[in-house]
Motif scaffolding. Sequence first.
Motif: not given
Length: 124
Positions: A1-18
Amino acid sequence: MTFRFKGIDHIQLAAPKGCEEQARLFFGEILGLEEIPKPENLQKRGGCWFLCGTQEIHIGVQEDFLPAKKAHPGLIVENLEGLRNKLEIKGCKIKEEPPIEGRSRFFVDDPFGNRIEFLEFLNK
């Protein structure tokens, strides 16, 4: 089975509560990114999401939060100097790094101490 990446949907940055008010000020008002609704089943986790071009930036709450000092997103900007001027006016500290061939760039920290790179491709 072959596959390929098509891009990035999102990035996540962490942050504190509030973090939501500061995230909306920095990513929404200062950077001018459009806030998009989080799916209802994820809203109770806190944080907020923004649209960046056709990708998304997710600000997610992390209980034992520590800022990312090395790992970072690189956001492509049109009129990098205009962004630099706006960030300086808003009191953000610009961090210079050695150039990359064909690109202008600089870094800032978000309100939580996460490193963010802004880049503009130079005309050839």
